[in-house]
Design an enzyme around this catalytic site. Structure first.
Site, mmCIF file in Angstrom:
data_model
loop_
_atom_site.group_PDB
_atom_site.id
_atom_site.type_symbol
_atom_site.label_atom_id
_atom_site.label_comp_id
_atom_site.label_asym_id
_atom_site.label_seq_id
_atom_site.Cartn_x
_atom_site.Cartn_y
_atom_site.Cartn_z
ATOM 1 N N HIS A 542 15.747 -4.327 30.607
ATOM 2 C CA HIS A 542 16.539 -3.176 30.148
ATOM 3 C C HIS A 542 16.819 -2.299 31.372
ATOM 4 O O HIS A 542 16.310 -1.187 31.501
ATOM 5 C CB HIS A 542 15.761 -2.410 29.061
ATOM 6 N N ASP A 711 16.625 -1.791 18.539
ATOM 7 C CA ASP A 711 17.430 -1.865 19.760
ATOM 8 C C ASP A 711 18.624 -2.799 19.543
ATOM 9 O O ASP A 711 19.719 -2.534 20.026
ATOM 10 C CB ASP A 711 16.593 -2.322 20.960
#
Ligand SMILES: NC(=O)c1ccc[n+]([C@@H]2O[C@H](COP(=O)([O-])OP(=O)(O)OC[C@H]3O[C@@H](n4cnc5c(N)ncnc54)[C@H](OP(=O)(O)O)[C@@H]3O)[C@@H](O)[C@H]2O)c1
Length: 795
Positions: A542, A711
């Site tokens: 990420h 997410d």
């Protein structure tokens, strides 16, 4: 500070004489840096692509200015800094990609406004530099992948080498604290906003203005400069015939009936006959088209309608003052026009005598990202406030001023995407107010940084965006009362809201919502969390710009665990409101020492409500959300049908993750590939299948809910925003409902419902739904803000 160890930095001396010494200091510490050669930012930045350190704010007032004055020189430093910022954005340095893998770009401003962000007012000669930090904070808001810092470093007669050493030390060891003031005596200050009644207990090491909300309780015994306003007092008010300033003028008139000199550009021309029935812009456009035809097109009709409405507004203010019995003169002029201003005040002095008060409310907006701003935008917005104030103070230098009140904005303290010029102008006014107060102790000086009002220049979309962030607009009557209270105390005899403080913030929320008031005495630590590549290796995937960043879903998990620590009922579900990204969490040390965070709780606005926060090192607040007063598990009345008109674009919609993650809209690495099927997207939303923590093999056993699945839902929102706007990042969520804590057992349905789009923001709702159709997690009112670096790719 992150980003220093990447590509060579460009140090811009800007006439400070400190540049060469700073390059030496940085090079000595292993940071590649070179002095900018030449003054054209665009030419310089094509060669050195590590970012810039702007030292012009350290230059002495003797720097040659076009108009030959020290003030002019300071204002040119600000304009120069803006030009550099625009060149940084234009050069591609702010792009959210890092092909060389060498870390973030860097943007640093350095100013000397006394080492206290001008709060003490001791360096009046340098106050006109005061917008530099606001440029940096706006840049930070617009460029999520760039490491940004603003320094106020007091030179205090020290040699360039000594000043360079202090600046280098802050860059190398000061962490990511965005705004820092460094005094000549070695004190390091970090600004914070304190509620008005906590000011007496201001902790050491904090610099900052006081806030008072429109409903704040007031300290009874604070000392303040007394201001008597009566029928002979002459108060000049720029912008006072229209907008929110006019509301304040009418309230002041009701209480004290002084003589008003109102200044604005609107000429009081008569409107064509037959339009009286048309009350708003739309109706006027219709009537104008009917009466005078459509020559010139809708833009001309709209402009004409706005002129007519402006004249009506001025006339309504004059009529309201006449009805109250407050004498008033209206002068049609531009506050930047020295000669027109001089002529108007000559007339005022001839007929009414000297001027006793000045309220500077004139302001303009031209909201655009730094990269898109034109010189004209900047000049109009910046000069109306700053140039206008300069003209007025020079004109009134010989008058016995007992009151100086400047209308500024919270944007000046915290920056605001799209408002670099406006934020810089307001911050400059704040600095000038402190300097004026220091030089004129008998004058009542207030620089009021307003939060949004329900009127004036804040349109309905912007108002809605502020409301979602927990800052509802100030109703006009309440704002007007707060303004009048601030100057002369409330009618019931209570003194002004933030007595004794030159810089004040007034907004319909408490200090922690505006800008983080620090933990405060009642805040408690609910838990501490460590983040390290050893424990969470998947976070490396990420990394939007080569540096890992904590996803919003994970911060929400931490906040929910904080709520669980407060109430066992949360074990079966929780609602958190007003989730806000105060400062993104970058994790540059993930693979080295890691990072530590705390979840803290402080009393909320309502009885029984708790404000939960994720704080980083040094207590810097990163995320906040409200919990309670109702702590029972959430219920859902929402329906989550498949969005209408889904289009199955083969290049976007796929059962293969390679295709979903390979098209450039999502930056996520394999361990964040939570979307396994993208069913399609349309202007109404998006839908797909998402998997969770187990499927992605994240491991760990402390999860409150399935962060990976949420997410995935947020990635769907990101894809939708990418198609709708060209890329956006989440900044706030109105309501987060976790219905089913725990991890997914099987893939879930991810749905995004569109709510609205303007030029900079998108709003949507996001849900993760189980196989039985029931929502597992719902995020309602997700606000995403446009990413400038993505825009060009999608259009
Ligand atoms: N509304 C809010 O939510 C908000 C929030 C924070 C701060 N503020 C501050 O409050 C002040 C008033 O804002 P507002 O919302 O009422 O804005 P507004 O409705 O746009 O009014 C702006 C006023 O400034 C005058 N003006 C603009 N440029 C001028 C110039 N060059 N010379 C003379 N007058 C000029 C305008 O009159 P003419 O058009 O007739 O010139 C008008 O009276 C501004 O300083 C703003 O920054 C407002």
């Amino acid at each position: 500070m992150r980003g220093l160890r990447g590509r060579p930095l460009t140090v811009v001396d800007g006439g400070s004489g400190v540049g060469a010494a700073l390059v030496d200091e940085l090079t000595h510490a292993g940071v590649a840096a070179e002095l900018a050669v030449g003054r054209r930012p665009a030419a310089v930045l094509t060669r050195a692509r590590g970012g810039v350190v702007l030292l012009g704010g350290l230059a002495g007032p003797d720097t040659a200015a076009t108009d030959g004055s020290p003030t002019g020189a300071m204002l040119e430093v600000q304009r120069d800094a803006f030009n550099w910022a625009r060149a940084v954005a234009g050069s591609g340095l702010t792009e959210d990609s890092d092909p060389g893998g060498r870390g973030s770009a860097v943007f640093v401003t350095v100013q000397d406004t006394g080492g206290d962000l001008g709060l003490g007012g001791a360096r009046g000669d340098r106050a006109w530099l005061g917008g530099l930090a606001a440029l940096a904070t706006t840049a930070a808001a617009e460029w999520p992948s760039v490491a940004v810092k603003a320094l106020d470093c007091e030179r205090a007669g020290r040699s360039p080498a000594a000043v360079a050493a202090v600046v280098a030390a802050e860059l190398l060891r000061g962490g990511d604290t965005p705004v820092v003031a460094l005094r000549g005596d070695g004190t390091r200050l970090v600004p914070a906003v304190l509620p008005a009644d906590e000011d007496a207990a201001r902790p050491a090491g904090r610099a900052g203005p006081r806030t008072g909300s429109a409903t704040a309780s007031r300290p009874a015994d604070a000392a303040r400069t007394e201001l008597e306003i009566g029928p002979e007092t002459v108060i000049a008010v720029t912008g006072g015939a229209r907008g929110v300033t006019a509301a304040g003028v009418v309230e002041l008139a009701r209480r004290h009936r002084p003589r008003f000199v109102l200044l604005g550009r609107t000429a009081l021309a008569d409107e064509p006959p037959g339009l009286a029935g048309a009350r708003d812009e739309r109706a006027l456009v219709r009537e104008l088209a009917r009466v005078s035809g459509t020559a010139g097109g809708p833009a001309r009709l709209r402009a004409r309608a706005r002129e007519i409405l402006a004249v009506r507004e001025v006339r309504a203010t004059l009529a309201a003052l006449a009805e109250i019995g407050a004498p008033v003169r209206y002068h049609c002029l531009d506050v930047r026009d020295e000669r027109a201003v001089a002529a108007a005040f000559d007339e005022v002095r001839r007929e009414w005598g000297p001027v006793h008060g000045l309220v500077h409310g004139a302001g303009a907006l031209a909201d655009r990202l730094i990269v898109d701003k034109t010189d004209d935008d900047f000049a109009r917005v910046f000069d109306t406030k700053v140039g206008g104030l300069r003209v007025l103070l020079e004109e009134l230098a010989g008058d016995p001023l007992r009151l100086l009140c400047l209308f500024t904005s919270v944007a000046g303290w915290f920056g605001n995407p799209g408002q670099s010029d406006y934020a810089m102008a307001n911050a400059t006014l704040d600095h000038v107010a402190s300097a004026y107060q220091a030089a004129h102790p008998d004058c009542l000086v207030r620089s009021i940084a307003w939060g949004p009002w329900a009127g004036g220049m804040v349109g309905s979309l912007l108002a809605e965006a502020f409301t979602r962030r927990g800052i509802p607009p100030i109703p006009l009557p309440r704002g007007a009362q707060a303004f009048a209270d601030e100057l002369t105390g409330a009618p019931d005899g209570a003194p002004a809201t933030a007595a004794g403080s030159t810089r004040v913030m007034i907004a319909s929320c408490d200090a922690s919502v505006i800008g983080g008031a620090g933990r405060g005495p009642a805040a408690g630590v609910l838990g501490e969390l460590a983040v390290h590549a050893g424990a969470q290796p998947w976070l490396v995937d990420h990394s939007p710009a080569g540096t890992a960043v904590l996803p919003l879903a994970m911060a929400l998990d931490w906040l929910a665990r904080g709520a669980l620590a407060l109430s066992p009922a949360v074990a079966s579900g929780v609602t958190l409101r007003d989730l806000r990204v105060l400062r993104k969490i970058a994790l540059p040390e993930l693979a080295r020492g890691g990072h530590r965070f705390a979840v803290v709780a402080a009393p909320g606005r309502q009885p029984g409500e708790t404000l939960l926060r994720v704080d980083g090192e040094g207590g810097v607040p990163h995320y906040s959300a409200r919990f309670g007063p109702d702590r029972s598990p959430p219920t859902s009345g929402e329906r989550w049908p498949t969005p209408a008109g889904l289009v199955d674009h083969p290049e976007e919609s796929a059962r293969h993750r390679d295709r979903i993650y390979g098209q450039g809209a999502l930056f996520h690495g394999p361990r964040f590939h939570a979307i396994t099927w993208l069913m399609g997207m349309s202007p109404d939303g998006a839908e797909g299948t998402v998997v969770g923590v187990d499927e992605l093999a994240w491991g760990g056993d402390g999860w409150y809910f399935d962060v990976a699945a949420l997410d995935g839902g947020m990635q769907l929102a990101g894809l939708w925003a990418w198609r709708a706007l060209g890329g956006a990042i989440p900044v706030a969520v109105r309501e987060c409902r976790i219905h089913r804590p725990g991890l997914l057992r099987e893939p879930a349905r991810g749905v995004v419902h569109a709510r609205g789009i303007d030029g900079v923001h998108t709003h949507c709702d996001v849900a993760v739904l189980d196989g039985d159709g029931a929502p597992r997690i719902e995020l309602l009112g997700v606000e995403l803000v446009l990413r400038p670096d993505r825009m060009s790719r999608s259009r």
